[in-house]
Design a protein around this motif. Structure first.
Motif, PDB file in Angstrom:
ATOM      1  N   LEU A  45       4.115  -1.277   3.560  1.00 21.38           N
ATOM      2  CA  LEU A  45       3.799   0.129   3.295  1.00 21.38           C
ATOM      3  C   LEU A  45       4.813   0.935   2.692  1.00 21.38           C
ATOM      4  O   LEU A  45       6.166   0.599   3.047  1.00 21.38           O
ATOM      5  N   SER A  92      -5.762  14.898   2.988  1.00 25.46           N
ATOM      6  CA  SER A  92      -4.547  13.888   3.700  1.00 25.46           C
ATOM      7  C   SER A  92      -4.854  13.746   5.125  1.00 25.46           C
ATOM      8  O   SER A  92      -5.722  14.456   5.808  1.00 25.46           O
ATOM      9  N   TYR A 123      -3.047   6.407   0.220  1.00 24.11           N
ATOM     10  CA  TYR A 123      -3.180   7.342   1.505  1.00 24.11           C
ATOM     11  C   TYR A 123      -2.370   8.574   0.870  1.00 24.11           C
ATOM     12  O   TYR A 123      -1.386   8.634   0.401  1.00 24.11           O
ATOM     13  N   THR A 124      -2.885   9.823   1.218  1.00 28.28           N
ATOM     14  CA  THR A 124      -2.153  10.981   1.395  1.00 28.28           C
ATOM     15  C   THR A 124      -1.735  11.459   2.662  1.00 28.28           C
ATOM     16  O   THR A 124      -2.930  11.562   3.509  1.00 28.28           O
ATOM     17  N   VAL A 125      -0.649  11.743   3.008  1.00 29.07           N
ATOM     18  CA  VAL A 125      -0.082  11.753   4.403  1.00 29.07           C
ATOM     19  C   VAL A 125       0.495  13.149   4.625  1.00 29.07           C
ATOM     20  O   VAL A 125       1.328  13.598   3.945  1.00 29.07           O
ATOM     21  N   LEU A 168      -2.324   3.823   9.444  1.00 31.48           N
ATOM     22  CA  LEU A 168      -0.966   3.514   8.616  1.00 31.48           C
ATOM     23  C   LEU A 168      -0.099   2.399   9.272  1.00 31.48           C
ATOM     24  O   LEU A 168       0.520   1.840   8.563  1.00 31.48           O
ATOM     25  N   GLU A 187      -0.856  -1.254   8.442  1.00 31.32           N
ATOM     26  CA  GLU A 187      -0.671  -1.927   7.123  1.00 31.32           C
ATOM     27  C   GLU A 187       0.563  -2.921   7.307  1.00 31.32           C
ATOM     28  O   GLU A 187       1.692  -2.340   7.869  1.00 31.32           O
ATOM     29  N   ARG A 197       0.922  -1.213   0.010  1.00 31.61           N
ATOM     30  CA  ARG A 197       0.043  -0.053  -0.007  1.00 31.61           C
ATOM     31  C   ARG A 197       1.089   1.399  -0.043  1.00 31.61           C
ATOM     32  O   ARG A 197       2.145   1.136   0.516  1.00 31.61           O
ATOM     33  N   THR A 198       0.372   2.517  -0.700  1.00 24.86           N
ATOM     34  CA  THR A 198       1.358   3.558  -0.915  1.00 24.86           C
ATOM     35  C   THR A 198       0.657   4.659  -0.140  1.00 24.86           C
ATOM     36  O   THR A 198      -0.293   4.756   0.037  1.00 24.86           O
ATOM     37  N   ALA A 199       1.667   5.394   0.426  1.00 26.76           N
ATOM     38  CA  ALA A 199       1.583   6.704   1.163  1.00 26.76           C
ATOM     39  C   ALA A 199       2.383   7.773   0.724  1.00 26.76           C
ATOM     40  O   ALA A 199       3.442   7.942   0.853  1.00 26.76           O
ATOM     41  N   VAL A 227       6.446   4.478   1.732  1.00 28.67           N
ATOM     42  CA  VAL A 227       6.284   5.774   2.071  1.00 28.67           C
ATOM     43  C   VAL A 227       7.081   6.732   0.800  1.00 28.67           C
ATOM     44  O   VAL A 227       8.212   6.390   0.467  1.00 28.67           O
TER      45      VAL A 227
END
Length: 267
Positions: A217, A203, A238-240, A211, A214, A193-195, A219
């Motif tokens: 992950l 965000s 996700y946008t973090v 987060l 996960e 999964r991408t953040a 980042v």
């Protein structure tokens, strides 16, 4: 041991330390012949311990029996060791040597993305970051804070750039890394999964519990000026954002990476 006292900036064999550019050292058309420069005894030791092959050493005369004594003893007999005064070496390289020692080393072929990510749970994706100091600092934080691997897009700075290697304190030799061919969204094919670290209206805060839950992950860190491309942000899971105080809107990318690595570490 082949110790060669240099008396001229034009002595044969010194081109790797003086006239060759970073691009020429990299040998993009023939990567198997490419070289890079490791600077300072500590960084050189880390590289040797990690199995990188030395091709030549350049150091101040006094370091042969001083700071570089153990390095000299580890070098194969075929590796030339060039020595000279601090002033001559600075004139040769164009800068003052850190601890007076440089080592030219052979590059290795970049591993496949699948091999780098095989056992990884937390990785960082460096997208379009071209500042060598930031690259080195991100690698140092990645090694120190438990990031399993680093993946770079093709428009990012080479981690084996001399300054990047030095700033990383040799961490580029400790963390598996490779280049990503294609969009960052391809990492989802490897179970990640991408953040995307970005300042957007939708965000979520870095300490959002979802987060850390996960299993795998990635980042994604972008350049400071333009940030991450719109497509990367749109395609991320996700946008973090890192919550800020005193009206500060963002951190330097290397500082932001360190904060994110610590908060999102796999427990």
């Amino acid at each position: 041991m082949a110790i060669i006292e240099i008396s001229s900036l034009h002595d044969e064999g010194l081109q790797v330390f003086s006239t060759l550019t970073e691009t020429q050292l990299r040998m993009e058309l023939e990567p198997e012949k490419g070289l890079f420069i490791a600077e300072s005894p500590k960084v050189i030791r880390v590289a040797l311990d990690a199995g990188w092959e030395p091709t030549a050493l350049l150091c101040e005369r006094k370091h042969i029996t001083g700071d570089a004594k153990d390095i000299v003893e580890r070098l194969p007999s075929r590796v030339p060791i060039y020595i000279g005064s601090r002033e001559l070496l600075a004139e040769l390289t164009g800068y003052k040597l850190t601890r007076g020692v440089l080592c030219a080393m052979r590059r290795k072929p970049a591993p496949a993305v699948a091999d780098v990510l095989k056992d990884a749970h937390r990785i960082v994706v460096i997208e379009a970051v071209t500042d060598t100091t930031n690259i080195g600092a991100i690698f140092r934080s990645a090694a120190a804070l438990g990031i399993d691997a680093v993946v770079l897009t093709a428009d990012s700075c080479d981690p084996l750039n001399r300054r990047a290697v030095r700033v990383s304190m040799g961490s580029v030799f400790l963390v598996p890394w490779t280049w990503l061919d294609g969009p960052v969204s391809k990492l989802k094919n490897y179970g990640f999964r991408t953040a995307a670290m970005a300042l957007c209206d939708d965000s979520i805060a870095l300490d959002d519990p979802c987060l850390k839950q996960e299993e795998r992950l990635a980042v994604i860190m972008g350049t400071e000026g333009d940030g991450l491309p719109h497509q990367t942000i749109e395609e991320a899971d996700y946008t973090v954002r890192i919550p800020m105080a005193h009206g500060v809107d963002s951190l330097n990318v290397a500082a932001a990476a360190a904060v994110a690595f610590w908060e999102l570490r796999k427990e």
